[in-house]
Design an enzyme around this catalytic site. Structure first.
Site, PDB file in Angstrom:
ATOM      1  N   ASP A 201     -45.904   6.225  -4.227  1.00 17.56           N
ATOM      2  CA  ASP A 201     -45.933   5.423  -5.446  1.00 17.56           C
ATOM      3  C   ASP A 201     -47.045   4.369  -5.377  1.00 17.56           C
ATOM      4  OD1 ASP A 201     -44.779   4.931  -7.878  1.00 17.56           O
ATOM      5  OD2 ASP A 201     -42.957   3.992  -7.087  1.00 17.56           O
TER       6      ASP A 201
ATOM      7  N   GLU B  68     -46.890   4.252 -12.667  1.00 18.08           N
ATOM      8  CA  GLU B  68     -46.135   3.883 -13.871  1.00 18.08           C
ATOM      9  C   GLU B  68     -47.079   3.694 -15.053  1.00 18.08           C
ATOM     10  OE1 GLU B  68     -43.490   0.549 -13.376  1.00 18.08           O
ATOM     11  OE2 GLU B  68     -42.656   1.354 -11.517  1.00 18.08           O
TER      12      GLU B  68
ATOM     13  N   LYS C  62     -47.850   8.736  -7.441  1.00 21.22           N
ATOM     14  CA  LYS C  62     -47.152   8.481  -8.705  1.00 21.22           C
ATOM     15  C   LYS C  62     -47.608   7.141  -9.242  1.00 21.22           C
ATOM     16  CE  LYS C  62     -42.654   7.048  -9.109  1.00 21.22           C
ATOM     17  NZ  LYS C  62     -42.824   5.827  -9.943  1.00 21.22           N
TER      18      LYS C  62
ATOM     19  N   GLU D 292     -37.680   7.296 -16.960  1.00 26.89           N
ATOM     20  CA  GLU D 292     -36.670   6.365 -16.448  1.00 26.89           C
ATOM     21  C   GLU D 292     -36.038   5.555 -17.584  1.00 26.89           C
ATOM     22  OE1 GLU D 292     -37.800   3.917 -13.108  1.00 26.89           O
ATOM     23  OE2 GLU D 292     -35.877   2.836 -13.151  1.00 26.89           O
TER      24      GLU D 292
ATOM     25  N   ASP E  44     -41.926   2.512  -4.815  1.00 26.37           N
ATOM     26  CA  ASP E  44     -42.097   1.070  -4.560  1.00 26.37           C
ATOM     27  C   ASP E  44     -40.748   0.354  -4.687  1.00 26.37           C
ATOM     28  OD1 ASP E  44     -41.852   1.094  -7.306  1.00 26.37           O
ATOM     29  OD2 ASP E  44     -43.628  -0.138  -7.703  1.00 26.37           O
ATOM     30  N   SER E  45     -39.693   1.117  -5.002  1.00 24.81           N
ATOM     31  CA  SER E  45     -38.333   0.574  -4.915  1.00 24.81           C
ATOM     32  C   SER E  45     -38.054   0.086  -3.500  1.00 24.81           C
ATOM     33  CB  SER E  45     -37.308   1.638  -5.330  1.00 24.81           C
ATOM     34  OG  SER E  45     -37.525   2.852  -4.621  1.00 24.81           O
TER      35      SER E  45
END
Ligand code: KIV
Length: 254
Positions: free
Chosen positions: A82, A112, A110, A179, A43-44
Site C-alpha cells: 500500500d 487510494e 495499491k 471500501e 497502511d492499516s
C-alpha cells in the site's frame, strides 16, 4: 502479463477472490499457506501494528520495512504493498514510490483514490508495475473529512464512484478495492466493472472478492472491531492468557 495477476483475473466470477492484510513474516507465511489469493501490506498497519489513531502517520520507510518481511514469506499469493499518504501526490512521485516498493520483492502496489489518481495509476502501470486501486471510503482522507463516512449515499455520490471505477480501470489498474460503500452501489459498480472489485465494509456478496484486516479477523486488536466483520478467532485473549499463565508459573531461585 504477470502470471500472478493473470491468475487473479481468471478467478473472477468462478469463486470469490480472497485478500487479507499481513504485516510480518509469520503472519504472511501462515495466510499464504492457508491459500489466500492476495496479501496486502496495508497502511492499516499504522493502526493495528504501530498504534497510531489512523493511517496518516505511516511513512514510506515503514511500508518498505514491512513489505520486505512479507515478500520474504509468501510463495503463492499475489503480494500488494500500500502507498502511504503523500507518497503519490503527483504521477512522477507515484512512479518513484512504486519503483522503490517493488524493490522489496512485492508483486504490486495499491493506492487510494479514483478519477483524481487516473494519471498516477497510468504512470505506474506503463512502467510495468501492477496497481490495485482503492475507491469509496478512503482512510487517508479521515482528517480532511472529519471521520469515516459511508459513501454512495446520494445519487451524485454513487455516480461519482462509478466514474472513479471507470477512471482507474481505464488507467490500467488490475483490480479495485471498494471500501465503506452502500451495498447497492458496490454491487452496481461490480456489475459495470471491467476489472475485479474487492469489497470491504460494502456488504457481503456485492463484489468479486473481499479484503479484510488480519487483526479484525482473528481478534488481534480488541480495542476496536469494525461492525462489518465477525472475528473468527480471539487471539488477543489467548495472548493475554498465555503471557499471564507463564508469568504466574515463574519460580524464584531456592
Ligand atoms: O490499509 C489497508 O489495510 C487497506 C484495506 C483495508 C483495503 O487499505
Amino acid at each position: 502479463m504477470n502470471a500472478k495477476i493473470q491468475r487473479i483475473l481468471s478467478l473472477r466470477g468462478k469463486r470469490p477472490i480472497s485478500q487479507i492484510t499481513a504485516y510480518d513474516y509469520p503472519t504472511a507465511r501462515l495466510v499464504d499457506e492457508a491459500g489466500l489469493d492476495m496479501i496486502l501490506i496495508g497502511d492499516s498497519l499504522g493502526m493495528v501494528v504501530m498504534g497510531y489513531p489512523d493511517t496518516t502517520s505511516v511513512t514510506l520507510e515503514d511500508m518498505l520495512h514491512h513489505g520486505r518481511m512479507v515478500a520474504r514469506a509468501v510463495k503463492n499469493a499475489l503480494v500488494i504493498l500500500d502507498m502511504p499518504i503523500h507518497t503519490f501526490d503527483t504521477p512522477r512521485q507515484a512512479l518513484e514510490t512504486a519503483r522503490r516498493m517493488v524493490e522489496t520483492g512485492v508483486d504490486a502496489v495499491k493506492l487510494e483514490g479514483g478519477a483524481a489518481k487516473e494519471e498516477h495509476i497510468r504512470a505506474i502501470v506503463q512502467a510495468g508495475i501492477p496497481v490495485q486501486a482503492h475507491i469509496g471510503l478512503l482512510p487517508q482522507k479521515v482528517r480532511e473529512e472529519g471521520g469515516y463516512r459511508i459513501k454512495g449515499k446520494t445519487d451524485e455520490e454513487a455516480a461519482a464512484l462509478m466514474r472513479d471505477m471507470q477512471a482507474v480501470a481505464r488507467a490500467g489498474a488490475f483490480s479495485v478495492v471498494i471500501e465503506g460503500t452502500r451495498k447497492e452501489v458496490a454491487a452496481a459498480i461490480t456489475a459495470a466493472s471491467p476489472i475485479p472489485t474487492i469489497g470491504i465494509g460494502s456488504g457481503h456478496g456485492t463484489c468479486d472478492g473481499e479484503v479484510c484486516v488480519f487483526h479484525d479477523l482473528v481478534g488481534g486488536y480488541p480495542w476496536f472491531v469494525p461492525a462489518f466483520i465477525t472475528p473468527k478467532a480471539n487471539i488477543a485473549a489467548e495472548i493475554t492468557r498465555a503471557a499471564g499463565e507463564w508469568a504466574a508459573e515463574l519460580t524464584l531461585p531456592r
